[in-house]
Design a protein around this motif. Structure first.
Motif, PDB file in Angstrom:
ATOM      1  N   PHE A  42      43.207  45.572  32.780  1.00  0.00           N
ATOM      2  CA  PHE A  42      44.605  45.991  32.868  1.00  0.00           C
ATOM      3  C   PHE A  42      45.014  46.316  34.306  1.00  0.00           C
ATOM      4  CE2 PHE A  42      44.192  46.996  28.254  1.00  0.00           C
ATOM      5  CZ  PHE A  42      45.141  46.074  27.832  1.00  0.00           C
ATOM      6  N   LEU A  43      44.115  46.913  35.064  1.00  0.00           N
ATOM      7  CA  LEU A  43      44.423  47.178  36.473  1.00  0.00           C
ATOM      8  C   LEU A  43      44.531  45.875  37.267  1.00  0.00           C
ATOM      9  CD1 LEU A  43      42.162  50.289  37.115  1.00  0.00           C
ATOM     10  CD2 LEU A  43      44.651  50.232  36.900  1.00  0.00           C
ATOM     11  N   ASN A  44      43.705  44.893  36.937  1.00  0.00           N
ATOM     12  CA  ASN A  44      43.818  43.587  37.581  1.00  0.00           C
ATOM     13  C   ASN A  44      45.118  42.897  37.203  1.00  0.00           C
ATOM     14  OD1 ASN A  44      41.416  43.562  39.029  1.00  0.00           O
ATOM     15  ND2 ASN A  44      40.271  42.920  37.239  1.00  0.00           N
ATOM     16  N   LEU A  45      45.524  43.046  35.963  1.00  0.00           N
ATOM     17  CA  LEU A  45      46.793  42.472  35.544  1.00  0.00           C
ATOM     18  C   LEU A  45      47.955  43.104  36.303  1.00  0.00           C
ATOM     19  CD1 LEU A  45      48.223  40.548  33.558  1.00  0.00           C
ATOM     20  CD2 LEU A  45      48.366  42.488  31.988  1.00  0.00           C
ATOM     21  N   TRP A  46      47.884  44.400  36.521  1.00  0.00           N
ATOM     22  CA  TRP A  46      48.919  45.073  37.299  1.00  0.00           C
ATOM     23  C   TRP A  46      48.957  44.538  38.735  1.00  0.00           C
ATOM     24  CZ3 TRP A  46      48.464  48.612  41.438  1.00  0.00           C
ATOM     25  CH2 TRP A  46      49.668  49.186  41.831  1.00  0.00           C
ATOM     26  N   ARG A  47      47.792  44.338  39.342  1.00  0.00           N
ATOM     27  CA  ARG A  47      47.731  43.797  40.701  1.00  0.00           C
ATOM     28  C   ARG A  47      48.227  42.360  40.735  1.00  0.00           C
ATOM     29  NH1 ARG A  47      48.745  45.548  45.181  1.00  0.00           N
ATOM     30  NH2 ARG A  47      47.547  47.367  44.629  1.00  0.00           N
ATOM     31  N   LEU A  48      47.967  41.617  39.672  1.00  0.00           N
ATOM     32  CA  LEU A  48      48.421  40.234  39.594  1.00  0.00           C
ATOM     33  C   LEU A  48      49.940  40.161  39.520  1.00  0.00           C
ATOM     34  CD1 LEU A  48      47.410  37.263  39.275  1.00  0.00           C
ATOM     35  CD2 LEU A  48      47.600  37.626  36.823  1.00  0.00           C
ATOM     36  N   LEU A  49      50.549  41.083  38.800  1.00  0.00           N
ATOM     37  CA  LEU A  49      52.001  41.064  38.652  1.00  0.00           C
ATOM     38  C   LEU A  49      52.738  41.712  39.816  1.00  0.00           C
ATOM     39  CD1 LEU A  49      52.246  41.969  34.872  1.00  0.00           C
ATOM     40  CD2 LEU A  49      52.464  39.717  35.924  1.00  0.00           C
ATOM     41  N   VAL A  50      52.172  42.751  40.413  1.00  0.00           N
ATOM     42  CA  VAL A  50      52.870  43.538  41.422  1.00  0.00           C
ATOM     43  C   VAL A  50      52.373  43.260  42.836  1.00  0.00           C
ATOM     44  CG1 VAL A  50      53.457  45.929  42.080  1.00  0.00           C
ATOM     45  CG2 VAL A  50      53.243  45.314  39.695  1.00  0.00           C
ATOM     46  N   GLY A  51      51.249  42.567  42.966  1.00  0.00           N
ATOM     47  CA  GLY A  51      50.616  42.366  44.268  1.00  0.00           C
ATOM     48  C   GLY A  51      51.582  41.995  45.381  1.00  0.00           C
ATOM     49  N   PRO A  52      51.474  42.624  46.534  1.00  0.00           N
ATOM     50  CA  PRO A  52      52.442  42.354  47.600  1.00  0.00           C
ATOM     51  C   PRO A  52      52.281  40.978  48.245  1.00  0.00           C
ATOM     52  CG  PRO A  52      50.771  43.896  48.361  1.00  0.00           C
ATOM     53  CD  PRO A  52      50.525  43.658  46.908  1.00  0.00           C
ATOM     54  N   HIS A  53      51.096  40.412  48.227  1.00  0.00           N
ATOM     55  CA  HIS A  53      50.865  39.114  48.857  1.00  0.00           C
ATOM     56  C   HIS A  53      50.222  38.151  47.858  1.00  0.00           C
ATOM     57  CE1 HIS A  53      50.772  41.972  52.296  1.00  0.00           C
ATOM     58  NE2 HIS A  53      51.589  41.051  52.788  1.00  0.00           N
ATOM     59  N   VAL A  54      50.290  36.881  48.187  1.00  0.00           N
ATOM     60  CA  VAL A  54      49.693  35.863  47.333  1.00  0.00           C
ATOM     61  C   VAL A  54      48.173  36.007  47.317  1.00  0.00           C
ATOM     62  CG1 VAL A  54      49.448  33.383  46.989  1.00  0.00           C
ATOM     63  CG2 VAL A  54      51.609  34.310  47.763  1.00  0.00           C
ATOM     64  N   ILE A  93      45.645  36.168  44.069  1.00  0.00           N
ATOM     65  CA  ILE A  93      44.499  35.274  43.861  1.00  0.00           C
ATOM     66  C   ILE A  93      43.231  36.083  43.638  1.00  0.00           C
ATOM     67  CG2 ILE A  93      43.012  33.571  44.978  1.00  0.00           C
ATOM     68  CD1 ILE A  93      45.510  32.459  46.305  1.00  0.00           C
ATOM     69  N   MET A  94      43.052  37.133  44.403  1.00  0.00           N
ATOM     70  CA  MET A  94      41.870  37.970  44.248  1.00  0.00           C
ATOM     71  C   MET A  94      41.875  38.681  42.888  1.00  0.00           C
ATOM     72  SD  MET A  94      39.150  38.554  45.684  1.00  0.00           S
ATOM     73  CE  MET A  94      38.986  38.672  47.418  1.00  0.00           C
ATOM     74  N   ALA A  95      43.046  39.113  42.428  1.00  0.00           N
ATOM     75  CA  ALA A  95      43.139  39.738  41.106  1.00  0.00           C
ATOM     76  C   ALA A  95      42.810  38.736  40.003  1.00  0.00           C
ATOM     77  CB  ALA A  95      44.534  40.313  40.896  1.00  0.00           C
ATOM     78  N   LEU A  96      43.263  37.498  40.154  1.00  0.00           N
ATOM     79  CA  LEU A  96      42.956  36.476  39.163  1.00  0.00           C
ATOM     80  C   LEU A  96      41.466  36.166  39.138  1.00  0.00           C
ATOM     81  CD1 LEU A  96      44.303  34.586  37.118  1.00  0.00           C
ATOM     82  CD2 LEU A  96      44.431  32.885  38.945  1.00  0.00           C
ATOM     83  N   ASP A  97      40.852  36.105  40.301  1.00  0.00           N
ATOM     84  CA  ASP A  97      39.416  35.854  40.373  1.00  0.00           C
ATOM     85  C   ASP A  97      38.627  37.007  39.748  1.00  0.00           C
ATOM     86  OD1 ASP A  97      37.243  34.192  41.205  1.00  0.00           O
ATOM     87  OD2 ASP A  97      36.858  35.641  42.818  1.00  0.00           O
ATOM     88  N   THR A  98      39.068  38.217  39.973  1.00  0.00           N
ATOM     89  CA  THR A  98      38.403  39.375  39.388  1.00  0.00           C
ATOM     90  C   THR A  98      38.597  39.409  37.874  1.00  0.00           C
ATOM     91  OG1 THR A  98      38.834  40.548  41.444  1.00  0.00           O
ATOM     92  CG2 THR A  98      38.122  41.866  39.602  1.00  0.00           C
ATOM     93  N   MET A  99      39.738  38.918  37.404  1.00  0.00           N
ATOM     94  CA  MET A  99      39.950  38.844  35.957  1.00  0.00           C
ATOM     95  C   MET A  99      38.990  37.853  35.309  1.00  0.00           C
ATOM     96  SD  MET A  99      44.055  39.156  35.569  1.00  0.00           S
ATOM     97  CE  MET A  99      44.082  39.317  33.803  1.00  0.00           C
ATOM     98  N   TYR A 100      38.678  36.766  36.004  1.00  0.00           N
ATOM     99  CA  TYR A 100      37.668  35.841  35.490  1.00  0.00           C
ATOM    100  C   TYR A 100      36.317  36.550  35.340  1.00  0.00           C
ATOM    101  CZ  TYR A 100      40.305  31.502  36.032  1.00  0.00           C
ATOM    102  OH  TYR A 100      41.200  30.498  35.903  1.00  0.00           O
TER     103      TYR A 100
END
Length: 89
Positions: free
Chosen positions: A18-30, A34-41
């Motif tokens: 859930f914290l990764n999902l928040w970073r994926l949606l709110v992240g300030p940079h691309v 990408i790092m949040a998506l990789d961590t979600m994997y």
């Protein structure tokens, strides 16, 4: 005792998802996204492995390996696309 440990670790990994999902949606940079998506994997792989341990079968370990390979290839392709604008050289 093992079931309680698996339950606790599953809850911790779900919170991390859930914290990764928040970073994926709110992240300030691309790059943050990408790092949040990789961590979600990685977290999804951990959940599949925990489920495999809980069910006492090795089928889920093979599925986790497949997701790991797909996650690596997709993250590499996405980073290459963002750096160069083209995936195939």
């Amino acid at each position: 005792m093992l079931s309680w440990a698996l339950f606790f670790v599953t809850i911790c990994i779900c919170v991390a998802l859930f914290l990764n999902l928040w970073r994926l949606l709110v992240g300030p940079h691309v790059s943050d996204r990408i790092m949040a998506l990789d961590t979600m994997y990685i977290n999804a792989i951990a959940l599949i492995m925990l489920y495999g341990i809980y069910m006492e079968t090795s089928l889920y370990f093979e599925a986790a390996l497949l997701i790991a390979m797909l996650g690596f290839v997709s993250t590499s392709a996405l980073c290459k696309y963002l750096l160069r604008g083209d995936i195939i050289e």
